[in-house]
Design an enzyme around this catalytic site. Sequence first.
Site, PDB file in Angstrom:
ATOM      1  N   ARG A  38     -12.106   0.334   6.349  1.00 51.18           N
ATOM      2  CA  ARG A  38     -12.851  -0.344   5.280  1.00 51.18           C
ATOM      3  C   ARG A  38     -12.020  -0.554   4.014  1.00 51.18           C
ATOM      4  O   ARG A  38     -12.404  -1.301   3.127  1.00 51.18           O
ATOM      5  CB  ARG A  38     -14.146   0.432   4.981  1.00 51.18           C
ATOM      6  CG  ARG A  38     -15.187   0.281   6.086  1.00 51.18           C
ATOM      7  CD  ARG A  38     -16.326   1.290   5.978  1.00 51.18           C
ATOM      8  NE  ARG A  38     -15.975   2.570   6.587  1.00 51.18           N
ATOM      9  CZ  ARG A  38     -16.806   3.623   6.666  1.00 51.18           C
ATOM     10  NH1 ARG A  38     -18.032   3.530   6.161  1.00 51.18           N
ATOM     11  NH2 ARG A  38     -16.417   4.749   7.234  1.00 51.18           N
ATOM     12  N   THR A  68     -15.134  12.952  14.178  1.00 52.51           N
ATOM     13  CA  THR A  68     -14.855  14.094  13.308  1.00 52.51           C
ATOM     14  C   THR A  68     -14.900  15.435  14.056  1.00 52.51           C
ATOM     15  O   THR A  68     -14.145  16.352  13.723  1.00 52.51           O
ATOM     16  CB  THR A  68     -15.815  14.114  12.105  1.00 52.51           C
ATOM     17  OG1 THR A  68     -17.145  13.822  12.557  1.00 52.51           O
ATOM     18  CG2 THR A  68     -15.424  13.075  11.079  1.00 52.51           C
ATOM     19  N   TYR A  78     -13.391  16.619   4.341  1.00 48.71           N
ATOM     20  CA  TYR A  78     -12.854  15.314   4.689  1.00 48.71           C
ATOM     21  C   TYR A  78     -11.860  14.892   3.610  1.00 48.71           C
ATOM     22  O   TYR A  78     -12.145  15.016   2.407  1.00 48.71           O
ATOM     23  CB  TYR A  78     -13.978  14.273   4.787  1.00 48.71           C
ATOM     24  CG  TYR A  78     -14.959  14.494   5.925  1.00 48.71           C
ATOM     25  CD1 TYR A  78     -14.684  15.414   6.942  1.00 48.71           C
ATOM     26  CD2 TYR A  78     -16.137  13.775   6.007  1.00 48.71           C
ATOM     27  CE1 TYR A  78     -15.577  15.612   7.983  1.00 48.71           C
ATOM     28  CE2 TYR A  78     -17.032  13.955   7.046  1.00 48.71           C
ATOM     29  CZ  TYR A  78     -16.752  14.884   8.029  1.00 48.71           C
ATOM     30  OH  TYR A  78     -17.632  15.077   9.054  1.00 48.71           O
ATOM     31  N   ASP A 114     -11.226  12.100   2.652  1.00 46.96           N
ATOM     32  CA  ASP A 114     -11.693  10.964   1.852  1.00 46.96           C
ATOM     33  C   ASP A 114     -12.816  11.382   0.903  1.00 46.96           C
ATOM     34  O   ASP A 114     -13.535  10.543   0.368  1.00 46.96           O
ATOM     35  CB  ASP A 114     -12.128   9.795   2.755  1.00 46.96           C
ATOM     36  CG  ASP A 114     -13.430  10.050   3.501  1.00 46.96           C
ATOM     37  OD1 ASP A 114     -13.906  11.204   3.510  1.00 46.96           O
ATOM     38  OD2 ASP A 114     -13.969   9.076   4.083  1.00 46.96           O
ATOM     39  N   ASN A 149     -14.603   5.133   1.115  1.00 47.47           N
ATOM     40  CA  ASN A 149     -14.352   4.321   2.307  1.00 47.47           C
ATOM     41  C   ASN A 149     -13.768   2.961   1.966  1.00 47.47           C
ATOM     42  O   ASN A 149     -13.111   2.346   2.785  1.00 47.47           O
ATOM     43  CB  ASN A 149     -15.656   4.116   3.084  1.00 47.47           C
ATOM     44  CG  ASN A 149     -16.240   5.438   3.550  1.00 47.47           C
ATOM     45  OD1 ASN A 149     -15.518   6.287   4.076  1.00 47.47           O
ATOM     46  ND2 ASN A 149     -17.508   5.631   3.321  1.00 47.47           N
ATOM     47  N   ASN A 201      20.337   6.634 -35.144  1.00 49.46           N
ATOM     48  CA  ASN A 201      19.394   5.579 -35.485  1.00 49.46           C
ATOM     49  C   ASN A 201      19.763   4.332 -34.696  1.00 49.46           C
ATOM     50  O   ASN A 201      20.871   3.809 -34.830  1.00 49.46           O
ATOM     51  CB  ASN A 201      19.459   5.307 -36.992  1.00 49.46           C
ATOM     52  CG  ASN A 201      18.315   4.406 -37.437  1.00 49.46           C
ATOM     53  OD1 ASN A 201      17.994   3.423 -36.760  1.00 49.46           O
ATOM     54  ND2 ASN A 201      17.696   4.728 -38.552  1.00 49.46           N
ATOM     55  N   ASN A 245      23.029  -1.690 -18.904  1.00 50.02           N
ATOM     56  CA  ASN A 245      23.369  -0.607 -17.982  1.00 50.02           C
ATOM     57  C   ASN A 245      23.610  -1.077 -16.562  1.00 50.02           C
ATOM     58  O   ASN A 245      23.984  -0.292 -15.710  1.00 50.02           O
ATOM     59  CB  ASN A 245      22.252   0.454 -17.979  1.00 50.02           C
ATOM     60  CG  ASN A 245      20.915  -0.130 -17.555  1.00 50.02           C
ATOM     61  OD1 ASN A 245      20.665  -1.323 -17.737  1.00 50.02           O
ATOM     62  ND2 ASN A 245      20.064   0.693 -16.987  1.00 50.02           N
ATOM     63  N   TYR A 246      23.415  -2.352 -16.314  1.00 55.44           N
ATOM     64  CA  TYR A 246      23.471  -2.833 -14.930  1.00 55.44           C
ATOM     65  C   TYR A 246      24.322  -4.081 -14.867  1.00 55.44           C
ATOM     66  O   TYR A 246      24.081  -5.049 -15.597  1.00 55.44           O
ATOM     67  CB  TYR A 246      22.032  -3.137 -14.477  1.00 55.44           C
ATOM     68  CG  TYR A 246      21.892  -3.526 -13.037  1.00 55.44           C
ATOM     69  CD1 TYR A 246      22.446  -2.745 -12.029  1.00 55.44           C
ATOM     70  CD2 TYR A 246      21.196  -4.672 -12.673  1.00 55.44           C
ATOM     71  CE1 TYR A 246      22.296  -3.100 -10.699  1.00 55.44           C
ATOM     72  CE2 TYR A 246      21.037  -5.034 -11.347  1.00 55.44           C
ATOM     73  CZ  TYR A 246      21.592  -4.240 -10.354  1.00 55.44           C
ATOM     74  OH  TYR A 246      21.443  -4.588  -9.045  1.00 55.44           O
ATOM     75  N   ALA A 262      25.732  -4.747 -37.015  1.00 55.73           N
ATOM     76  CA  ALA A 262      24.651  -5.521 -36.380  1.00 55.73           C
ATOM     77  C   ALA A 262      25.225  -6.685 -35.587  1.00 55.73           C
ATOM     78  O   ALA A 262      26.245  -7.261 -35.946  1.00 55.73           O
ATOM     79  CB  ALA A 262      23.704  -6.025 -37.457  1.00 55.73           C
TER      80      ALA A 262
HETATM   81  C1  UD1 Z   1     -18.920  10.958   7.559  1.00 56.36           C
HETATM   82  C2  UD1 Z   1     -20.075  11.706   8.196  1.00 56.36           C
HETATM   83  C3  UD1 Z   1     -21.351  11.339   7.454  1.00 56.36           C
HETATM   84  C4  UD1 Z   1     -21.194  11.710   6.002  1.00 56.36           C
HETATM   85  C5  UD1 Z   1     -19.963  11.084   5.381  1.00 56.36           C
HETATM   86  C6  UD1 Z   1     -19.699  11.691   4.026  1.00 56.36           C
HETATM   87  C7  UD1 Z   1     -19.492  12.048  10.533  1.00 56.36           C
HETATM   88  C8  UD1 Z   1     -19.712  11.586  11.926  1.00 56.36           C
HETATM   89  N1  UD1 Z   1     -20.145  11.351   9.588  1.00 56.36           N
HETATM   90  O1  UD1 Z   1     -19.127   9.571   7.735  1.00 56.36           O
HETATM   91  O2  UD1 Z   1     -22.457  12.034   8.002  1.00 56.36           O
HETATM   92  O3  UD1 Z   1     -22.364  11.342   5.274  1.00 56.36           O
HETATM   93  O4  UD1 Z   1     -18.801  11.327   6.199  1.00 56.36           O
HETATM   94  O5  UD1 Z   1     -18.655  11.067   3.360  1.00 56.36           O
HETATM   95  O6  UD1 Z   1     -18.764  12.993  10.324  1.00 56.36           O
HETATM   96  N2  UD1 Z   1     -11.605  11.497  10.602  1.00 56.36           N
HETATM   97  C9  UD1 Z   1     -10.649  12.046  11.434  1.00 56.36           C
HETATM   98  N3  UD1 Z   1     -10.678  11.730  12.751  1.00 56.36           N
HETATM   99  C10 UD1 Z   1     -11.637  10.916  13.285  1.00 56.36           C
HETATM  100  C11 UD1 Z   1     -12.612  10.352  12.431  1.00 56.36           C
HETATM  101  C12 UD1 Z   1     -12.566  10.669  11.089  1.00 56.36           C
HETATM  102  O7  UD1 Z   1      -9.778  12.798  10.997  1.00 56.36           O
HETATM  103  O8  UD1 Z   1     -11.600  10.703  14.507  1.00 56.36           O
HETATM  104  C13 UD1 Z   1     -11.567  11.830   9.163  1.00 56.36           C
HETATM  105  C14 UD1 Z   1     -11.336  10.615   8.265  1.00 56.36           C
HETATM  106  O9  UD1 Z   1      -9.949  10.484   7.946  1.00 56.36           O
HETATM  107  C15 UD1 Z   1     -12.136  10.978   7.026  1.00 56.36           C
HETATM  108  C16 UD1 Z   1     -13.234  11.872   7.554  1.00 56.36           C
HETATM  109  O10 UD1 Z   1     -12.821  12.338   8.822  1.00 56.36           O
HETATM  110  O11 UD1 Z   1     -11.341  11.672   6.088  1.00 56.36           O
HETATM  111  C17 UD1 Z   1     -14.590  11.178   7.655  1.00 56.36           C
HETATM  112  O12 UD1 Z   1     -14.505  10.064   8.509  1.00 56.36           O
HETATM  113  P1  UD1 Z   1     -15.211   8.686   8.155  1.00 56.36           P
HETATM  114  O13 UD1 Z   1     -14.951   7.752   9.268  1.00 56.36           O
HETATM  115  O14 UD1 Z   1     -14.869   8.261   6.792  1.00 56.36           O
HETATM  116  O15 UD1 Z   1     -16.745   9.135   8.231  1.00 56.36           O
HETATM  117  P2  UD1 Z   1     -17.991   8.452   7.509  1.00 56.36           P
HETATM  118  O16 UD1 Z   1     -18.399   7.259   8.266  1.00 56.36           O
HETATM  119  O17 UD1 Z   1     -17.720   8.289   6.074  1.00 56.36           O
HETATM  120 CA    CA Z   2     -15.943   8.550   4.820  1.00 54.43          CA
END
Ligand code: UD1
Ligand code: CA
Length: 450
Positions: free
Chosen positions: A16, A82, A104, A106, A230, A363, A372-373, A409
Amino acid sequence: MSGVACVVLAAGKGTRMRSAVPKVLHPLAGRPMVEHVLANARSLSPERTVLVIGPELEAAGFGPDGAAGGVRCVVQAEPLGTAHAVAQARPLLEDFDGDVIVVYADTPLVRAETLARLVEARRDGEAAAAVLGFRPEDPAEYGRLILASDGTLARIVEHAEAGADERAVTLCNAGTMAIDGRRLFPLLDAIGNENAKGEYYLTDLPAVVAAAGGVCAVAEALAEEVMGINDRAQLAAAERVIQDRLRRAAMEGGATLIDPATVWLSADTRLGADVTIGPNVAIGPGVAVDDGAEIRPFSHLEGVRVRRNAVIGPFARLRPGSDIGEGARVGNFVEVKNSAVEQDAKINHLSYVGDAGVGAGANIGAGTITCNYDGYRKSRTEIGEGAFIGSNTALVAPVTVGPGAVVGAGSVITEDVEADAIAVARGEQRQREGAAARRRSRLRPDGTRD
Ligand code: UD1
Ligand code: CA
């Protein structure tokens, strides 16, 4: 906090963001998102920290060998969800019997206190897991926390799977969980991928717990702390939150921010006491400003130390590798790069000083340029203590102006100037008496001046 391990999930695709750069490497306050999460985790002093990365982060230099600060990396080769991501940490955590906190990458604004509170909630309730919930203004695509009648968590339903009445629930999943380490991997094994996205959702864990007769607890956090990033609009919203925190911390630390909302700081900015920062100042990574220094409006700083009582700007640009000495002045439309400007030196107007040393009390006149370049190499200019460089001088590096020397100058200085010498390198001035009057009478028959 004792008995905790952290797992940071950073392997998702981040589609996204529509970016060639992996999502969790996008910076907030000048520091990649994932580094914020790791720093928050670190402040809990966990016994172990595991970072789950995908191939993109591995290509960016993260990896089992490259992980810094005691963080171990594992690679999730395909983003299958996840729960699948957490399962990649099994070899490093299978024998861990404390609390495993999953965060997470993110969701970079979660504070360490909140993580600690989550662990307490799990321990107090003797729950299999505790989930961090929040009530965002716009529940958007967050998972919803569905509570049982006794207030424990029955299940989490992902937005994609939720029906209308589930979407009406305002308590959302922040994505942060504390899980009893002894139960974590068996629980993950019980999670399937029969859902809208065909992914192994970590959010299925509470339902698995409930099915086995266990309980999950919920702790609530403020929305601004747990917002997930996201897309670019959420990135900008998180930047505002983090900037507000940094501004508040700077003021609590004794700096004056005349118009805080227009001052942009970095996560690593260090400001001393009685520093004053004017409106519209941007401070990039690697900046330290010592006590009593003043940064006037519209200045841009990165990679620079500004020492006590120095005055910078307005409209100055300080670039990496610079060190501005105590009481020194760098004025309007001056750019300084990779240069040491010593105590009480002055570069007050319209200059470029790059790859240079400017001695104490020197001063530098308006419009001085260090050349310089040469198109191939960078070379240094050394200006001695107490030297005076006249306005509109070009110093063609490599070149040295000795201590106490004066440069006239408009000079183009290509050879070293000795200490205490006067050097002038410009066309000599000639004067022809009466020539202007003669020219006038030639061009204007009445010979008047106006
Ligand atoms: C997720 C949650 C959602 C929550 C939201 C909060 C799940 C299924 N959903 O959704 O309930 O409200 O976060 O922000 O967990 N990642 C991996 N490997 C993967 C998938 C994701 O490492 O296979 C990491 C991503 O890099 C990210 C985090 O997990 O840092 C969350 O993944 P993302 O796809 O952003 O989940 P959301 O759809 O935001
Ligand atoms: Ca997310």
